[in-house]
Motif scaffolding. Sequence first.
Motif, PDB file in Angstrom:
ATOM      1  N   ALA A   1      26.647  32.123  32.865  1.00  0.00           N
ATOM      2  CA  ALA A   1      26.184  33.106  31.891  1.00  0.00           C
ATOM      3  C   ALA A   1      27.289  34.108  31.549  1.00  0.00           C
ATOM      4  CB  ALA A   1      24.950  33.846  32.427  1.00  0.00           C
ATOM      5  N   ALA A   2      28.035  34.548  32.566  1.00  0.00           N
ATOM      6  CA  ALA A   2      29.118  35.507  32.337  1.00  0.00           C
ATOM      7  C   ALA A   2      30.200  34.906  31.453  1.00  0.00           C
ATOM      8  CB  ALA A   2      29.706  35.970  33.671  1.00  0.00           C
TER       9      ALA A   2
ATOM     10  N   ALA B   1      24.930  39.318  33.848  1.00  0.00           N
ATOM     11  CA  ALA B   1      25.487  38.347  34.802  1.00  0.00           C
ATOM     12  C   ALA B   1      26.813  38.862  35.354  1.00  0.00           C
ATOM     13  CB  ALA B   1      25.664  36.993  34.126  1.00  0.00           C
ATOM     14  N   MET B   2      27.620  39.466  34.500  1.00  0.00           N
ATOM     15  CA  MET B   2      28.893  40.040  34.961  1.00  0.00           C
ATOM     16  C   MET B   2      28.631  41.102  36.026  1.00  0.00           C
ATOM     17  SD  MET B   2      30.841  40.566  31.352  1.00  0.00           S
ATOM     18  CE  MET B   2      31.081  39.221  30.210  1.00  0.00           C
ATOM     19  N   TYR B   3      27.644  41.958  35.757  1.00  0.00           N
ATOM     20  CA  TYR B   3      27.302  43.009  36.717  1.00  0.00           C
ATOM     21  C   TYR B   3      26.822  42.408  38.037  1.00  0.00           C
ATOM     22  CZ  TYR B   3      24.642  46.523  39.174  1.00  0.00           C
ATOM     23  OH  TYR B   3      24.142  47.344  40.155  1.00  0.00           O
TER      24      TYR B   3
ATOM     25  N   LYS C   1      35.649  44.186  41.355  1.00  0.00           N
ATOM     26  CA  LYS C   1      36.188  45.118  40.361  1.00  0.00           C
ATOM     27  C   LYS C   1      36.377  44.433  39.012  1.00  0.00           C
ATOM     28  CE  LYS C   1      40.191  48.114  39.547  1.00  0.00           C
ATOM     29  NZ  LYS C   1      41.174  47.400  38.746  1.00  0.00           N
ATOM     30  N   SER C   2      36.885  43.213  39.016  1.00  0.00           N
ATOM     31  CA  SER C   2      37.104  42.492  37.762  1.00  0.00           C
ATOM     32  C   SER C   2      35.792  42.274  37.009  1.00  0.00           C
ATOM     33  CB  SER C   2      37.760  41.133  38.023  1.00  0.00           C
ATOM     34  OG  SER C   2      39.050  41.304  38.522  1.00  0.00           O
ATOM     35  N   TRP C   3      34.768  41.820  37.730  1.00  0.00           N
ATOM     36  CA  TRP C   3      33.477  41.591  37.074  1.00  0.00           C
ATOM     37  C   TRP C   3      32.830  42.912  36.636  1.00  0.00           C
ATOM     38  CZ3 TRP C   3      32.582  37.354  34.849  1.00  0.00           C
ATOM     39  CH2 TRP C   3      32.948  36.128  35.398  1.00  0.00           C
ATOM     40  N   LEU C   4      32.935  43.932  37.476  1.00  0.00           N
ATOM     41  CA  LEU C   4      32.344  45.227  37.115  1.00  0.00           C
ATOM     42  C   LEU C   4      33.046  45.839  35.909  1.00  0.00           C
ATOM     43  CD1 LEU C   4      31.775  46.632  40.700  1.00  0.00           C
ATOM     44  CD2 LEU C   4      30.002  45.852  39.102  1.00  0.00           C
ATOM     45  N   GLU C   5      34.367  45.715  35.848  1.00  0.00           N
ATOM     46  CA  GLU C   5      35.102  46.218  34.680  1.00  0.00           C
ATOM     47  C   GLU C   5      34.689  45.481  33.416  1.00  0.00           C
ATOM     48  OE1 GLU C   5      39.213  45.812  35.877  1.00  0.00           O
ATOM     49  OE2 GLU C   5      39.347  47.958  36.340  1.00  0.00           O
TER      50      GLU C   5
ATOM     51  N   GLY D   1      29.580  48.168  28.204  1.00  0.00           N
ATOM     52  CA  GLY D   1      28.556  49.210  28.171  1.00  0.00           C
ATOM     53  C   GLY D   1      27.509  49.174  29.262  1.00  0.00           C
ATOM     54  N   HIS D   2      27.712  48.442  30.341  1.00  0.00           N
ATOM     55  CA  HIS D   2      26.731  48.369  31.428  1.00  0.00           C
ATOM     56  C   HIS D   2      26.882  49.587  32.339  1.00  0.00           C
ATOM     57  CE1 HIS D   2      24.354  46.828  34.735  1.00  0.00           C
ATOM     58  NE2 HIS D   2      23.981  45.804  33.973  1.00  0.00           N
ATOM     59  N   ASP D   3      25.907  50.488  32.291  1.00  0.00           N
ATOM     60  CA  ASP D   3      26.017  51.760  33.014  1.00  0.00           C
ATOM     61  C   ASP D   3      26.014  51.603  34.531  1.00  0.00           C
ATOM     62  OD1 ASP D   3      23.219  51.084  32.412  1.00  0.00           O
ATOM     63  OD2 ASP D   3      22.697  53.002  33.337  1.00  0.00           O
ATOM     64  N   ASP D   4      25.263  50.656  35.077  1.00  0.00           N
ATOM     65  CA  ASP D   4      25.285  50.471  36.532  1.00  0.00           C
ATOM     66  C   ASP D   4      26.642  49.943  36.993  1.00  0.00           C
ATOM     67  OD1 ASP D   4      22.701  51.395  37.116  1.00  0.00           O
ATOM     68  OD2 ASP D   4      21.817  49.452  36.623  1.00  0.00           O
ATOM     69  N   ALA D   5      27.280  49.109  36.164  1.00  0.00           N
ATOM     70  CA  ALA D   5      28.631  48.634  36.493  1.00  0.00           C
ATOM     71  C   ALA D   5      29.600  49.812  36.508  1.00  0.00           C
ATOM     72  CB  ALA D   5      29.081  47.572  35.492  1.00  0.00           C
ATOM     73  N   MET D   6      29.423  50.735  35.575  1.00  0.00           N
ATOM     74  CA  MET D   6      30.271  51.933  35.546  1.00  0.00           C
ATOM     75  C   MET D   6      30.110  52.733  36.837  1.00  0.00           C
ATOM     76  SD  MET D   6      29.553  53.173  31.659  1.00  0.00           S
ATOM     77  CE  MET D   6      29.820  52.074  30.282  1.00  0.00           C
TER      78      MET D   6
END
Length: 183
Positions: free
Chosen positions: A50-51, A58-60, A80-84, A90-95
């Motif tokens: 999915a990512a 999915a990235m998050y 870190k790579s996936w969260l970035e 725009g994913h706030d939880d990843a931020m």
Amino acid sequence: MESNYEKGRTQEELANEDYFEGNRYYFGYNYRNYVVKQNYKKAIERYEKAASLGHIGAMYMLGRMYLYGIGCSQDYQTAKSWLEAAAEKGHDDAMCKLGMLYLKGLGVEQNTNEAIKWYKEASKLGNVDAIRTLGIIYYKSEGPEKNDPLAQFYLDHASSLGDAASESFLERMSSPNGKNRSK
């Protein structure tokens, strides 16, 4: 060559399907005799698919799984790579998770200013955890980031959004017994 499964479906539809299948494996699923046992390895496979199609959820989830070592070896760099990737979309939880990496120095050099940057981005999107964390950072910092009025502002804001942890922290801040700066 397109499979029958993919034929006529948009990239977004395919990504969503893989994301939801990833969730079924991540959480486990049981509905009317349809059972999917929790299987983190299969969840990672579906989230990766999915990512690769651009699904930010999915990235998050991949970032989270690598951050905590869920179904894989803990790997802060991969996390870190996936969260970035998710945060940049725009994913706030990843931020928030990126802010935590920088605040604690997990897989990166500890950098409070970089942490604040990510928490501010998430707070602009209304993320209460980010708003509370900014207040705590500004209150507890012993460096140039220390700023009691900003701490009060962020904690009041999070509290006004119903965040009980911020309310509790505000009470401790204002306690007259001198224990209001405990860490």
